[in-house]
Write a protein that holds these residues in place. Structure first.
Motif, PDB file in Angstrom:
ATOM      1  N   ARG A  29      19.484 -36.192 -68.390  1.00 61.72           N
ATOM      2  CA  ARG A  29      18.822 -37.412 -68.844  1.00 61.72           C
ATOM      3  C   ARG A  29      17.345 -37.119 -69.075  1.00 61.72           C
ATOM      4  NH1 ARG A  29      22.107 -42.309 -68.166  1.00 61.72           N
ATOM      5  NH2 ARG A  29      24.164 -41.420 -67.894  1.00 61.72           N
ATOM      6  N   VAL A  30      16.696 -38.003 -69.790  1.00 58.58           N
ATOM      7  CA  VAL A  30      15.252 -37.926 -69.945  1.00 58.58           C
ATOM      8  C   VAL A  30      14.639 -38.699 -68.778  1.00 58.58           C
ATOM      9  CG1 VAL A  30      13.254 -38.546 -71.352  1.00 58.58           C
ATOM     10  CG2 VAL A  30      15.349 -37.698 -72.449  1.00 58.58           C
ATOM     11  N   LEU A  31      13.807 -38.007 -67.996  1.00 58.00           N
ATOM     12  CA  LEU A  31      13.123 -38.647 -66.879  1.00 58.00           C
ATOM     13  C   LEU A  31      11.710 -39.007 -67.310  1.00 58.00           C
ATOM     14  CD1 LEU A  31      14.200 -36.478 -63.799  1.00 58.00           C
ATOM     15  CD2 LEU A  31      15.307 -38.494 -64.790  1.00 58.00           C
ATOM     16  N   HIS A  32      11.269 -40.187 -66.875  1.00 54.78           N
ATOM     17  CA  HIS A  32       9.936 -40.681 -67.246  1.00 54.78           C
ATOM     18  C   HIS A  32       9.042 -40.735 -66.022  1.00 54.78           C
ATOM     19  CE1 HIS A  32      11.458 -41.807 -71.223  1.00 54.78           C
ATOM     20  NE2 HIS A  32      12.525 -42.258 -70.599  1.00 54.78           N
ATOM     21  N   ASP A  33       7.835 -40.213 -66.161  1.00 55.71           N
ATOM     22  CA  ASP A  33       6.851 -40.259 -65.086  1.00 55.71           C
ATOM     23  C   ASP A  33       6.062 -41.554 -65.226  1.00 55.71           C
ATOM     24  OD1 ASP A  33       4.629 -39.925 -63.403  1.00 55.71           O
ATOM     25  OD2 ASP A  33       4.658 -37.766 -63.669  1.00 55.71           O
ATOM     26  N   PRO A  34       5.947 -42.340 -64.147  1.00 55.64           N
ATOM     27  CA  PRO A  34       5.166 -43.579 -64.231  1.00 55.64           C
ATOM     28  C   PRO A  34       3.717 -43.346 -64.654  1.00 55.64           C
ATOM     29  CG  PRO A  34       6.452 -43.531 -62.206  1.00 55.64           C
ATOM     30  CD  PRO A  34       6.574 -42.165 -62.833  1.00 55.64           C
ATOM     31  N   LYS A  35       3.214 -42.140 -64.430  1.00 56.24           N
ATOM     32  CA  LYS A  35       1.839 -41.817 -64.815  1.00 56.24           C
ATOM     33  C   LYS A  35       1.748 -41.402 -66.279  1.00 56.24           C
ATOM     34  CE  LYS A  35       0.770 -40.204 -60.162  1.00 56.24           C
ATOM     35  NZ  LYS A  35       0.410 -39.036 -59.327  1.00 56.24           N
ATOM     36  N   GLY A  36       2.903 -41.324 -66.927  1.00 54.87           N
ATOM     37  CA  GLY A  36       2.934 -40.926 -68.325  1.00 54.87           C
ATOM     38  C   GLY A  36       3.666 -39.613 -68.526  1.00 54.87           C
ATOM     39  N   LEU A  45      24.483 -36.167 -59.727  1.00 56.18           N
ATOM     40  CA  LEU A  45      23.087 -35.829 -59.455  1.00 56.18           C
ATOM     41  C   LEU A  45      22.160 -36.520 -60.447  1.00 56.18           C
ATOM     42  CD1 LEU A  45      23.189 -32.043 -58.485  1.00 56.18           C
ATOM     43  CD2 LEU A  45      23.183 -34.053 -56.997  1.00 56.18           C
ATOM     44  N   ASP A  46      22.598 -36.644 -61.696  1.00 60.73           N
ATOM     45  CA  ASP A  46      21.806 -37.430 -62.653  1.00 60.73           C
ATOM     46  C   ASP A  46      21.587 -38.835 -62.106  1.00 60.73           C
ATOM     47  OD1 ASP A  46      21.581 -35.418 -64.572  1.00 60.73           O
ATOM     48  OD2 ASP A  46      23.347 -36.069 -65.683  1.00 60.73           O
ATOM     49  N   PHE A  47      22.637 -39.397 -61.500  1.00 61.94           N
ATOM     50  CA  PHE A  47      22.557 -40.746 -60.959  1.00 61.94           C
ATOM     51  C   PHE A  47      21.540 -40.827 -59.825  1.00 61.94           C
ATOM     52  CE2 PHE A  47      24.316 -44.217 -58.203  1.00 61.94           C
ATOM     53  CZ  PHE A  47      24.034 -45.257 -59.080  1.00 61.94           C
ATOM     54  N   ALA A  48      21.392 -39.745 -59.076  1.00 62.12           N
ATOM     55  CA  ALA A  48      20.451 -39.736 -57.951  1.00 62.12           C
ATOM     56  C   ALA A  48      19.009 -39.906 -58.401  1.00 62.12           C
ATOM     57  CB  ALA A  48      20.598 -38.438 -57.156  1.00 62.12           C
ATOM     58  N   TYR A  49      18.750 -39.674 -59.686  1.00 59.95           N
ATOM     59  CA  TYR A  49      17.384 -39.762 -60.185  1.00 59.95           C
ATOM     60  C   TYR A  49      17.101 -41.056 -60.946  1.00 59.95           C
ATOM     61  CZ  TYR A  49      17.504 -35.030 -58.614  1.00 59.95           C
ATOM     62  OH  TYR A  49      17.663 -33.922 -57.825  1.00 59.95           O
ATOM     63  N   THR A  50      17.826 -42.104 -60.599  1.00 55.97           N
ATOM     64  CA  THR A  50      17.571 -43.412 -61.221  1.00 55.97           C
ATOM     65  C   THR A  50      16.558 -44.223 -60.422  1.00 55.97           C
ATOM     66  OG1 THR A  50      19.460 -44.389 -60.050  1.00 55.97           O
ATOM     67  CG2 THR A  50      19.867 -43.536 -62.283  1.00 55.97           C
ATOM     68  N   GLY A  51      16.031 -43.652 -59.363  1.00 55.34           N
ATOM     69  CA  GLY A  51      15.058 -44.353 -58.528  1.00 55.34           C
ATOM     70  C   GLY A  51      15.175 -43.861 -57.107  1.00 55.34           C
ATOM     71  N   GLY A  52      14.665 -44.641 -56.176  1.00 57.57           N
ATOM     72  CA  GLY A  52      14.764 -44.207 -54.790  1.00 57.57           C
ATOM     73  C   GLY A  52      14.013 -45.096 -53.834  1.00 57.57           C
ATOM     74  N   GLU A  53      13.882 -44.600 -52.623  1.00 58.17           N
ATOM     75  CA  GLU A  53      13.221 -45.341 -51.564  1.00 58.17           C
ATOM     76  C   GLU A  53      11.862 -44.712 -51.263  1.00 58.17           C
ATOM     77  OE1 GLU A  53      15.944 -45.171 -48.299  1.00 58.17           O
ATOM     78  OE2 GLU A  53      17.502 -46.302 -49.339  1.00 58.17           O
ATOM     79  N   GLY A  54      11.034 -45.463 -50.535  1.00 58.72           N
ATOM     80  CA  GLY A  54       9.739 -44.934 -50.108  1.00 58.72           C
ATOM     81  C   GLY A  54       8.874 -44.506 -51.269  1.00 58.72           C
ATOM     82  N   TYR A 113       9.504 -42.712 -53.669  1.00 62.59           N
ATOM     83  CA  TYR A 113      10.217 -42.605 -54.945  1.00 62.59           C
ATOM     84  C   TYR A 113      10.519 -43.976 -55.571  1.00 62.59           C
ATOM     85  CZ  TYR A 113      10.710 -37.861 -53.273  1.00 62.59           C
ATOM     86  OH  TYR A 113      10.442 -36.615 -52.793  1.00 62.59           O
ATOM     87  N   ALA A 114      10.081 -45.035 -54.906  1.00 58.76           N
ATOM     88  CA  ALA A 114      10.331 -46.390 -55.422  1.00 58.76           C
ATOM     89  C   ALA A 114       9.660 -46.621 -56.779  1.00 58.76           C
ATOM     90  CB  ALA A 114       9.859 -47.431 -54.412  1.00 58.76           C
ATOM     91  N   ILE A 115       8.600 -45.869 -57.057  1.00 57.70           N
ATOM     92  CA  ILE A 115       7.904 -46.044 -58.348  1.00 57.70           C
ATOM     93  C   ILE A 115       8.766 -45.587 -59.518  1.00 57.70           C
ATOM     94  CG2 ILE A 115       5.579 -45.876 -57.384  1.00 57.70           C
ATOM     95  CD1 ILE A 115       5.503 -42.961 -58.371  1.00 57.70           C
ATOM     96  N   PHE A 116       9.830 -44.814 -59.216  1.00 62.94           N
ATOM     97  CA  PHE A 116      10.718 -44.337 -60.275  1.00 62.94           C
ATOM     98  C   PHE A 116      11.934 -45.245 -60.472  1.00 62.94           C
ATOM     99  CE2 PHE A 116       8.626 -40.534 -58.541  1.00 62.94           C
ATOM    100  CZ  PHE A 116       8.044 -40.035 -59.698  1.00 62.94           C
TER     101      PHE A 116
END
Length: 200
Positions: A8-15, A27-36, A38-41
């Motif tokens: 997938r294409v991952l986007h950085d909140p900082k740009g 594993l792709d699914f694991a990068y849809t966000g997170g806790e602590g 990683y919540a910004i993602f």
């Protein structure tokens, strides 16, 4: 699972953004966000966000039932369990019991059922298609990954400050970076600068 291509294409909140292929849909699914930290993602804010992610290739599971808030909560719990288990395996640590229990629980639900189209040349998922089935399919893929021949190929990016984990599916098993265009190129640039600084 019908997996022709992952990533997938991952986007950085900082740009900025980059394509990251984790080597497995779970594993792709694991990068849809997170806790602590990683919540910004976070990208799964509403049940509809989960439905949209599941509908994208390669899973391509278009929901025939509305995704509920409870299913979204279950999806985030599974996502965290996959993240924790993958990082533990990559580091050579025992898998957290809670992560194992969460993955196993998600896998107890009936998974998506493949269905051949009438023309006999394409396939989809048999109706009804529910989020719990898709989550079960992802959990089962994670179980296969952790218990199969690729378990020893689960690796964390070699960069000092990159937490991304992937399955090294390269033939020589020499993949070090989440993506060459990101951490790989940064490493090359740092190495080049270090060599230039040492030159008289």
């Amino acid at each position: 699972m019908r997996v022709n291509a992952t990533g997938r294409v991952l986007h950085d909140p900082k740009g900025g953004s980059f394509r990251f292929d984790a080597g497995a849909v779970c594993l792709d699914f694991a990068y849809t966000g997170g806790e602590g930290q990683y919540a910004i993602f976070e990208s799964l804010h509403e049940p509809a966000d989960l439905a949209e992610w599941l509908a994208q290739p390669p899973l391509a599971a278009v929901m025939t039932a509305i995704v509920t808030a409870r299913e979204l909560t279950a999806a985030k719990a599974l996502r965290q369990a996959i993240w924790d288990a993958a990082h533990a395996r990559a580091a050579g640590r025992p898998l957290p019991a809670r992560a194992v229990a969460t993955i196993n629980r998600a896998a107890t639900v009936a998974p998506l059922i493949p269905e051949l189209a009438a023309d006999g040349t394409t396939a989809g998922w048999a109706s009804p298609v529910r989020a719990t089935q898709a989550l079960s399919t992802l959990a089962r893929e994670m179980i296969e990954l952790l218990s199969g021949p690729l378990a020893e190929r689960i690796r964390e990016c070699a960069s000092d400050n990159c937490p991304l984990v992937f399955v090294d599916t390269s033939r020589p098993g020499a993949r070090r970076w989440c993506a060459m265009e990101r951490c790989g190129n940064r490493h090359k640039l740092r190495a080049l600068r270090a060599r230039q600084a040492m030159d008289p």
